[in-house]
Design an enzyme around this catalytic site. Structure first.
Site, PDB file in Angstrom:
ATOM      1  N   GLU A   8       0.850  -1.196   0.000  1.00  6.62           N
ATOM      2  CA  GLU A   8       0.000   0.000   0.000  1.00  6.62           C
ATOM      3  C   GLU A   8       0.877   1.233   0.000  1.00  6.62           C
ATOM      4  O   GLU A   8       1.881   1.267   0.690  1.00  6.62           O
ATOM      5  CB  GLU A   8      -0.849   0.065   1.295  1.00  6.62           C
ATOM      6  CG  GLU A   8      -1.788  -1.068   1.508  1.00  6.62           C
ATOM      7  CD  GLU A   8      -2.212  -1.159   2.984  1.00  6.62           C
ATOM      8  OE1 GLU A   8      -2.226  -0.134   3.683  1.00  6.62           O
ATOM      9  OE2 GLU A   8      -2.513  -2.274   3.415  1.00  6.62           O
ATOM     10  N   LYS A  13       2.250   4.626   1.223  1.00 10.19           N
ATOM     11  CA  LYS A  13       2.260   5.238   2.554  1.00 10.19           C
ATOM     12  C   LYS A  13       1.834   6.686   2.393  1.00 10.19           C
ATOM     13  O   LYS A  13       2.585   7.514   1.887  1.00 10.19           O
ATOM     14  CB  LYS A  13       3.647   5.141   3.184  1.00 10.19           C
ATOM     15  CG  LYS A  13       3.683   5.672   4.606  1.00 10.19           C
ATOM     16  CD  LYS A  13       5.012   5.316   5.271  1.00 10.19           C
ATOM     17  CE  LYS A  13       5.028   5.701   6.738  1.00 10.19           C
ATOM     18  NZ  LYS A  13       4.989   7.154   6.948  1.00 10.19           N
ATOM     19  N   ASP A  43       0.890  10.446   3.183  1.00  9.81           N
ATOM     20  CA  ASP A  43       1.539  11.395   4.069  1.00  9.81           C
ATOM     21  C   ASP A  43       0.477  12.300   4.687  1.00  9.81           C
ATOM     22  O   ASP A  43       0.156  13.356   4.166  1.00  9.81           O
ATOM     23  CB  ASP A  43       2.566  12.208   3.282  1.00  9.81           C
ATOM     24  CG  ASP A  43       3.655  12.725   4.187  1.00  9.81           C
ATOM     25  OD1 ASP A  43       3.674  12.346   5.372  1.00  9.81           O
ATOM     26  OD2 ASP A  43       4.485  13.518   3.717  1.00  9.81           O
ATOM     27  N   TYR A  72      -6.462   1.763   6.413  1.00  7.80           N
ATOM     28  CA  TYR A  72      -5.428   0.764   6.155  1.00  7.80           C
ATOM     29  C   TYR A  72      -5.369  -0.363   7.175  1.00  7.80           C
ATOM     30  O   TYR A  72      -4.554  -1.255   7.035  1.00  7.80           O
ATOM     31  CB  TYR A  72      -4.055   1.402   5.963  1.00  7.80           C
ATOM     32  CG  TYR A  72      -3.608   2.329   7.084  1.00  7.80           C
ATOM     33  CD1 TYR A  72      -3.370   1.858   8.363  1.00  7.80           C
ATOM     34  CD2 TYR A  72      -3.382   3.674   6.812  1.00  7.80           C
ATOM     35  CE1 TYR A  72      -2.947   2.702   9.364  1.00  7.80           C
ATOM     36  CE2 TYR A  72      -2.954   4.535   7.812  1.00  7.80           C
ATOM     37  CZ  TYR A  72      -2.744   4.031   9.097  1.00  7.80           C
ATOM     38  OH  TYR A  72      -2.319   4.879  10.077  1.00  7.80           O
ATOM     39  N   LYS A  93      10.817   3.855   2.304  1.00  8.97           N
ATOM     40  CA  LYS A  93      10.650   5.284   2.041  1.00  8.97           C
ATOM     41  C   LYS A  93      11.212   5.699   0.674  1.00  8.97           C
ATOM     42  O   LYS A  93      12.229   5.153   0.222  1.00  8.97           O
ATOM     43  CB  LYS A  93      11.364   6.109   3.130  1.00  8.97           C
ATOM     44  CG  LYS A  93      10.792   5.932   4.536  1.00  8.97           C
ATOM     45  CD  LYS A  93       9.410   6.503   4.629  1.00  8.97           C
ATOM     46  CE  LYS A  93       9.098   7.394   5.794  1.00  8.97           C
ATOM     47  NZ  LYS A  93       9.994   8.168   6.518  1.00  8.97           N
ATOM     48  N   CYS A 100      19.575  48.717 -10.717  1.00  7.77           N
ATOM     49  CA  CYS A 100      19.470  47.460 -11.451  1.00  7.77           C
ATOM     50  C   CYS A 100      20.842  46.801 -11.556  1.00  7.77           C
ATOM     51  O   CYS A 100      21.806  47.448 -11.956  1.00  7.77           O
ATOM     52  CB  CYS A 100      18.906  47.730 -12.847  1.00  7.77           C
ATOM     53  SG  CYS A 100      19.023  46.301 -13.938  1.00  7.77           S
ATOM     54  N   CYS A 126      21.878  47.079 -15.519  1.00  2.31           N
ATOM     55  CA  CYS A 126      22.116  48.334 -16.238  1.00  2.31           C
ATOM     56  C   CYS A 126      22.317  49.536 -15.326  1.00  2.31           C
ATOM     57  O   CYS A 126      22.639  50.621 -15.804  1.00  2.31           O
ATOM     58  CB  CYS A 126      20.965  48.619 -17.203  1.00  2.31           C
ATOM     59  SG  CYS A 126      19.454  49.149 -16.367  1.00  2.31           S
ATOM     60  N   CYS A 155      13.162  47.250 -12.654  1.00  2.00           N
ATOM     61  CA  CYS A 155      14.212  48.113 -13.166  1.00  2.00           C
ATOM     62  C   CYS A 155      13.535  49.146 -14.067  1.00  2.00           C
ATOM     63  O   CYS A 155      12.725  48.794 -14.924  1.00  2.00           O
ATOM     64  CB  CYS A 155      15.204  47.277 -13.967  1.00  2.00           C
ATOM     65  SG  CYS A 155      16.179  48.257 -15.114  1.00  2.00           S
ATOM     66  N   CYS A 189      18.057  48.573 -20.614  1.00  2.00           N
ATOM     67  CA  CYS A 189      18.615  47.519 -19.763  1.00  2.00           C
ATOM     68  C   CYS A 189      18.881  46.262 -20.596  1.00  2.00           C
ATOM     69  O   CYS A 189      17.989  45.732 -21.251  1.00  2.00           O
ATOM     70  CB  CYS A 189      17.640  47.209 -18.634  1.00  2.00           C
ATOM     71  SG  CYS A 189      18.161  45.829 -17.596  1.00  2.00           S
TER      72      CYS A 189
HETATM   73  S1  IVH Z   1       0.031   0.640   8.874  1.00  2.00           S
HETATM   74  C1  IVH Z   1       0.792  -1.312  12.704  1.00  2.00           C
HETATM   75  N1  IVH Z   1      -0.432   1.524   6.466  1.00  2.00           N
HETATM   76  O1  IVH Z   1       2.541   5.640   8.687  1.00  2.00           O
HETATM   77  C2  IVH Z   1       0.721  -0.639  11.400  1.00  2.00           C
HETATM   78  N2  IVH Z   1       0.417   3.035   8.069  1.00  2.00           N
HETATM   79  O2  IVH Z   1       4.963   5.178  10.668  1.00  2.00           O
HETATM   80  C3  IVH Z   1       0.567   0.812  11.522  1.00  2.00           C
HETATM   81  N3  IVH Z   1       0.694   5.322   7.243  1.00  2.00           N
HETATM   82  O3  IVH Z   1       1.307   6.373  11.814  1.00  2.00           O
HETATM   83  C4  IVH Z   1       0.384   1.560  10.332  1.00  2.00           C
HETATM   84  N4  IVH Z   1      -0.050   4.962   5.219  1.00  2.00           N
HETATM   85  O4  IVH Z   1      -0.079   7.117   9.897  1.00  2.00           O
HETATM   86  C5  IVH Z   1       0.009   1.825   7.684  1.00  2.00           C
HETATM   87  N5  IVH Z   1      -0.935   2.192   4.301  1.00  2.00           N
HETATM   88  C6  IVH Z   1      -0.502   2.492   5.527  1.00  2.00           C
HETATM   89  C7  IVH Z   1      -0.087   3.782   5.882  1.00  2.00           C
HETATM   90  C8  IVH Z   1       0.374   4.015   7.163  1.00  2.00           C
HETATM   91  C9  IVH Z   1       0.422   5.858   6.059  1.00  2.00           C
HETATM   92  C10 IVH Z   1       1.252   6.054   8.390  1.00  2.00           C
HETATM   93  C11 IVH Z   1       0.470   5.867   9.647  1.00  2.00           C
HETATM   94  C12 IVH Z   1       1.448   5.544  10.719  1.00  2.00           C
HETATM   95  C13 IVH Z   1       2.752   5.766  10.062  1.00  2.00           C
HETATM   96  C14 IVH Z   1       3.709   4.704  10.513  1.00  2.00           C
END
Ligand code: IVH
Length: 676
Positions: free
Chosen positions: A116, A118, A120, A228, A317, A411, A414, A429, A435
């Site tokens: 999945e 991640k 933000d 999630y 990451k 400027c 010029c 300017c 210029c």
């Molecule tokens: S699973 C025990 N799945 O990442 C599992 N976390 O550092 C806990 N996050 O605080 C999280 N997308 O806010 C999971 N697809 C995803 C996620 C996800 C973002 C964030 C979540 C958590 C942080 C973990």
């Protein structure tokens, strides 16, 4: 730094620093350093605590999941702690992760993973009793969060009641609340217009929006939720795989991520990661990595947890989109209209996948808003293909000898006076075409694609021609000789001849192109077209009074002022004469009733026009004679519905008014403009 520190001293310093970062990030929603810097210090501290176990203590930030709950919201205890994830930063670390799992499970076969993105944003927990949303809470420090029920109720993608009839009596759903990129940009655009502080990134903006004590503000922020995992569940038999749990949640009306996939083994995880990295700039939301989870819930149970994170999941990451570097100097660049723009010279830094050594500071208002000084440590953000931005200054790191950024009075190119008109962000300017910088930019504009479109005359070549004093104005382009061109660096006879041929060919142009090419301030393509159609000849435009100019549909007092000013300046008139003397000409504009083919029609634009924006659509319609109205009524002739068109589109459908989508609109404009 070369002075020696004992490990104990370094550990103490790292803890103090990390605690401070945590407070700024979790409590104040105002992170002071980029995540990458935080991660580095956290890793260093973890390493020291492994190397010197005697230094480990319960209050170390490595032993804690998050920050503290904010005052102002009541607290919620998480019966099941909300965990965090371990990170991986390379494919080796990903392979090592799978190997650890196999060792623990006493198996050598590839493991099935759910993949999945991640997201933000902010981790939250939603509690449903008999299918009804009764509580929303932030993660807080993992064991205690804040009650944000009133705020989560405002988020459209969170169902207040689950769908279906076989629902668990108790269900705690976990997921991420985030602000899509478009919402983030709109929010910051508003903040910029009001002179407010900008949000550093979408996560920061989501946190700020979610923690509004007034839920009505939260409601305006277009937040999204994506689920999630499941926390507690009562009176219900769950499927045996994580991926099926997500599908179940989806069936109950909760959002899950559309990119979720199930794969086997670390190599397949690596490919998924690489594919998403390519897709990342096109996703409508920010992601900072990929989460891989052992898909079998039974195996998850056997693997269990270490102190703060599950053993069965890892976050791989992406390279950071925010980094820190030093602001080494600020230079001022002069543009075509004389705008003097501060440009930051940076200590080169790798961010968002490229090395960045310059960033625009836009104007002096921006410099003031950031409170930036030369010598400062700054946070650079580069997301996708967006140009790098300085998003904040790390004030705690300002050196004693930091130097204020001052707009030069003269400027830098010029030497003419730099002026700043009241109510305008840009300083300019005052040298005009005296210029060198403005001359270069004016000639680049003159030969650009939408202007005279002179093939083979790129920016670098224009600069060279001006620097070598072969040309002073765009008119001089037409008296260049083969010998002059051949004398230039990297210019062969063939390309020189090609350029002369291209110039010769573009001598015959059209009045709208010519007017646009002059580079009069505020006169874009659409205005140039309206002006040409209205006045028909250059002479008539040159002599037009302000009242006459204001009769043109998309010309207001400011544009009229710029046009009159342009033609009053002697050197501009000289260039015009020289251009014509050197054979630049255009066929007479026909007095064609069809040049205002939309006369008498009323159009309405709604939604987002991705190829041009609504202002451009509006002025092009006006140039064709249409009226452009803000609301749909029985008098409306046509409605143009861009992306995410809303109530106006519905109204048009109710009133059975013809609707064009964006591509049909673009085609129709091209057809009508071609006739003029
Ligand atoms: S699973 C025990 N799945 O990442 C599992 N976390 O550092 C806990 N996050 O605080 C999280 N997308 O806010 C999971 N697809 C995803 C996620 C996800 C973002 C964030 C979540 C958590 C942080 C973990």
């Amino acid at each position: 730094m070369t002075h020696t520190r004992s490990p104990a001293q370094e550990v103490a310093q790292l803890r103090e620093q990390l605690n401070e970062y945590n407070y700024r990030y979790y409590v104040l929603d105002d992170p002071s350093v980029p995540d990458a810097e935080y991660d580095r210090q956290m890793r260093r501290l973890q390493q020291l605590e492994v190397d010197y176990p005697e230094l480990l203590s319960d209050d170390s930030p490595t032993q804690r999941v998050g920050g503290q709950a904010l005052a102002g919201f009541s607290q919620v205890k998480h019966e099941l702690p909300m965990l965090s994830l371990d990170n991986a930063f390379s494919s080796d670390e990903l392979q090592a992760f799978e190997k650890r799992l196999q060792d623990r499970l006493g198996s050598t076969s590839p493991i099935e993973f759910a993949c999945e993105p991640k997201l933000d944003g902010i981790a939250v927990s939603l509690l449903y009793e008999d299918g009804v949303l009764v509580q929303g809470a932030t993660r807080g420090d993992g064991s205690t969060g804040e009650d944000i029920t009133a705020n989560v109720r405002t988020i459209a993608s969170i169902p207040l009641r689950l769908r279906g009839d076989r629902l668990p009596p108790l269900l705690e759903v976990r997921g991420e609340i985030y602000l899509p990129k478009a919402g983030f940009e709109a929010l910051n655009e508003r903040a910029r217009a009001q002179g407010d502080k900008l949000f550093v990134n979408p996560r920061n903006a989501a946190a700020g929006s979610l923690r509004q004590l007034d839920p009505r503000i939260t409601a305006t922020r277009s937040l999204q939720m994506c689920c999630y995992s499941i926390g507690r569940v009562g009176g219900f038999e769950l499927p045996s795989k994580h991926s099926d749990v997500l599908k179940l949640l989806n069936g109950w009306g909760l959002r899950i991520n559309a990119e979720m996939a199930v794969v086997e083994g670390a190599n397949a995880c690596q490919s998924y990661y690489e594919q998403l990295a390519i897709k990342r700039p096109r996703l409508p939301y920010e992601i900072d990595g990929i989460v891989f989870k052992v898909n079998e819930l039974g195996l998850q149970q056997r693997l269990g947890f270490v102190s703060k994170a599950p053993r069965w999941a890892i976050a791989y990451k992406f390279p950071a989109q925010e980094e820190m570097t030093r602001l080494l100097d600020v230079e001022f660049q002069v543009g075509r209209t004389g705008a003097v723009t501060p440009v930051a010279r940076l200590d080169p830094v790798f961010v968002g996948g490229v090395t960045v050594s310059n960033a625009t500071l836009h104007n002096m208002d921006e410099v003031a808003r950031l409170d930036a000084q030369v010598g400062d440590t700054v946070v650079i953000r580069r997301a996708g293909d967006v140009i790098p931005q300085i998003v904040k200054v790390v004030l705690e790191r300002r050196p004693h000898n930091a130097r204020a950024i001052v707009l030069p009075r003269a400027c830098p190119v010029c030497g003419s006076e730099v002026e700043r008109e009241e109510g305008e962000a840009a300083a300019r300017c005052s040298g005009g075409l005296f210029c060198g910088a403005q001359r270069k930019e004016a000639i680049k504009h003159f030969s650009s694609r939408k202007a005279l479109d002179i093939e083979g005359l790129g920016d670098k070549l224009v600069e060279q021609l001006v620097d070598e004093q072969l040309i002073q104005t765009s008119a001089d382009l037409f008296s260049l000789s083969l010998e002059q061109l051949c004398g230039l660096d990297r210019m062969g006879e063939k390309s020189a001849q090609n350029l002369l041929d291209a110039l010769d060919k573009k001598r015959i142009t059209t009045l709208p192109r010519f007017l646009y090419a002059l580079g009069i301030r505020e006169v874009g393509e659409a205005t140039a077209l309206s002006l040409a159609r209205h006045f028909l000849t250059l002479e008539a435009l040159q002599e037009a009074s302000e009242e006459a100019l204001l009769e043109v549909d998309d010309v207001g007092p400011i544009v009229a002022h710029h046009i009159q000013r342009f033609f009053r300046q002697a050197h501009n008139v000289e260039v015009l004469q020289a251009l014509q003397a050197r054979g630049v000409s255009w066929p007479a504009m026909e007095v064609n009733p069809d040049s205002r083919p939309l006369e008498g029609e009323t159009w309405v634009l709604t939604g987002t026009l991705t190829s041009m924006g609504r202002p451009e659509g509006k002025s092009r319609l006006q140039a064709l004679g249409a009226k452009v109205a803000g609301s749909v009524s029985a008098k409306t002739t046509v409605v143009v519905a861009g992306e995410k068109a809303g109530s106006k589109l519905t109204k048009a459908e109710q009133l059975q008014i013809p609707v064009l989508d964006e591509s049909a609109f673009v085609a129709r404009l091209a057809e009508l403009e071609g006739q003029g």
